[in-house]
Design an enzyme around this catalytic site. Sequence first.
Site, short mmCIF file in Angstrom:
data_model
loop_
_atom_site.label_atom_id
_atom_site.label_comp_id
_atom_site.label_asym_id
_atom_site.label_seq_id
_atom_site.Cartn_x
_atom_site.Cartn_y
_atom_site.Cartn_z
NE ARG A 234 -4.34 -1.02 0.04
CZ ARG A 234 -4.36 -2.29 -0.66
NH1 ARG A 234 -3.70 -2.57 -1.46
NH2 ARG A 234 -5.66 -3.05 -0.07
CD GLU A 263 -2.82 3.66 -5.36
OE1 GLU A 263 -3.96 3.13 -5.56
OE2 GLU A 263 -1.67 2.75 -5.08
CG HIS A 281 -3.34 -0.70 -6.59
ND1 HIS A 281 -3.61 0.11 -5.50
CD2 HIS A 281 -3.55 -1.71 -6.35
CE1 HIS A 281 -3.86 -0.44 -4.41
NE2 HIS A 281 -3.81 -1.72 -4.99
P1 NAD Z 1 -1.39 -11.41 4.47
O1 NAD Z 1 -2.11 -11.09 5.72
O2 NAD Z 1 -1.36 -12.87 3.86
O3 NAD Z 1 0.08 -11.02 4.98
C1 NAD Z 1 0.53 -9.95 5.54
C2 NAD Z 1 1.61 -10.36 6.73
O4 NAD Z 1 2.08 -8.99 7.10
C3 NAD Z 1 1.25 -11.03 7.71
O5 NAD Z 1 1.84 -12.30 7.82
C4 NAD Z 1 1.43 -10.32 9.03
O6 NAD Z 1 1.72 -11.00 10.28
C5 NAD Z 1 2.57 -9.38 8.37
N1 NAD Z 1 2.72 -8.04 9.17
C6 NAD Z 1 1.70 -7.38 9.66
N2 NAD Z 1 2.16 -6.29 10.45
C7 NAD Z 1 3.84 -6.43 10.11
C8 NAD Z 1 4.90 -5.56 10.34
N3 NAD Z 1 4.80 -4.48 11.00
N4 NAD Z 1 6.07 -5.91 10.10
C9 NAD Z 1 6.19 -7.03 9.22
N5 NAD Z 1 4.93 -7.84 9.10
C10 NAD Z 1 4.01 -7.42 9.33
O7 NAD Z 1 -1.55 -10.48 3.25
P2 NAD Z 1 -1.00 -10.52 2.04
O8 NAD Z 1 -2.39 -11.28 0.86
O9 NAD Z 1 0.45 -11.11 1.85
O10 NAD Z 1 -1.01 -9.16 1.39
C11 NAD Z 1 -0.05 -8.04 1.90
C12 NAD Z 1 -0.72 -6.64 1.52
O11 NAD Z 1 -0.44 -6.61 0.20
C13 NAD Z 1 -2.20 -6.52 2.01
O12 NAD Z 1 -2.30 -5.98 3.18
C14 NAD Z 1 -2.46 -5.27 0.75
O13 NAD Z 1 -2.46 -4.25 1.55
C15 NAD Z 1 -1.40 -5.55 -0.20
N6 NAD Z 1 -2.17 -5.98 -1.50
C16 NAD Z 1 -1.99 -5.39 -2.58
C17 NAD Z 1 -2.68 -5.64 -3.91
C18 NAD Z 1 -2.14 -4.95 -5.28
O14 NAD Z 1 -3.11 -5.03 -6.01
N7 NAD Z 1 -1.13 -4.45 -5.19
C19 NAD Z 1 -3.42 -6.94 -3.82
C20 NAD Z 1 -3.62 -7.59 -2.62
C21 NAD Z 1 -2.84 -7.22 -1.48
#
Ligand code: NAD
Length: 315
Positions: A234, A263, A281
């Site tokens: 994000r 964005e 995005h």
């Molecule tokens: P997920 O929940 O599977 O993984 C997120 C991980 O981050 C978790 O394992 C959590 O423990 C960890 N985490 C939380 N706070 C943390 C911190 N301070 N330091 C280190 N690790 C921390 O989520 P995901 O499916 O892997 O997605 C991750 C992020 O990607 C989502 O939250 C979303 O914002 C973003 N995303 C972007 C797109 C895109 O189109 N670019 C699409 C989907 C998701």
Amino acid sequence: MSKTVLITSRSFGQVSEEPLNLLKKNNFEVNFYNQTYDEEKFINMIRNYDALIIGAHEFCRKAIERARRLKIVCKHGAGLDNIDLEAARQHNIMVTNVPATNSNAVADIAFGLMLDIARQISYGAGRVKQGSWDRIIGTDVCNKTLGLIGFGAIARNVAKRAAGFGMNVLAYDPFVNNLSDGFSYVKLVSFEEVIMQADFLSIHVPLNKNTRNLIAQQQLDMMKKGSFIINTSRGGIVNEEDLYTYLTNGHLAGAGLDVTEKEPPTGSPLLKLHNVTILPHIGMYSKEAINAVSLICARNVVKMFNGELLENIVI
Ligand code: NAD
């Protein structure tokens, strides 16, 4: 009386009719809100709906308080930072999301950005179209160290790709203590160690109050000279002003961003840098991922009103 569903996610049902047909077959009255988002207009509309399938726009407390009929919000994706979850809980609105389903699609974009900025692929291709034929000398990705901040669904899929490139993979995630089978090649280390060791630092955490500006001046300063940063999570997690400073003072070699604080990032000085690739995005926008996510959202709306067990309930 048939139930009403408002769909504000622009990608819902873009790949096939199946998700929309599922709602219609179950007698839902479906309306789309596809225009440029206008908060007042949205707030006025939402009070007439029983269900909402939402994309990236804000669903704030004010809107939630007006949504008197609303029983369920289905996030068409994983990240929940645009929804006031506390307000939804207080108003007994169920919230679901679709984690992990789009993680391969986002991992492809993260890895694609890494290759792109290392070898300046899109910059080079743009130069050829302008009539130039430059010798652009890039950096190898293979055998380098990949640092992952967050080790959830997307990061794990990036790690799998990195293994094929012979990369040394380090990860930091305070909520992951041991690695499941199949990730023996990944080393869990401290936040500082990932930042200091990475040739490529890729960010995969949710945006919340703890992760806003997680990567700012202090962390960029700790990164290796000549290293790269990739953010597909994000905007707001990487401080863009500081990123600009560290890209222009020569400390960082490049950045690949699928997400930005604003964005589109109109007027951002990052747009002028040849060693920065910014995408609109599109992380989850593969045909396969969109269809799967749309179907889960449609199924959850149907299940909710049939009293069946839903997938991925957040609250
Ligand atoms: P997920 O929940 O599977 O993984 C997120 C991980 O981050 C978790 O394992 C959590 O423990 C960890 N985490 C939380 N706070 C943390 C911190 N301070 N330091 C280190 N690790 C921390 O989520 P995901 O499916 O892997 O997605 C991750 C992020 O990607 C989502 O939250 C979303 O914002 C973003 N995303 C972007 C797109 C895109 O189109 N670019 C699409 C989907 C998701």
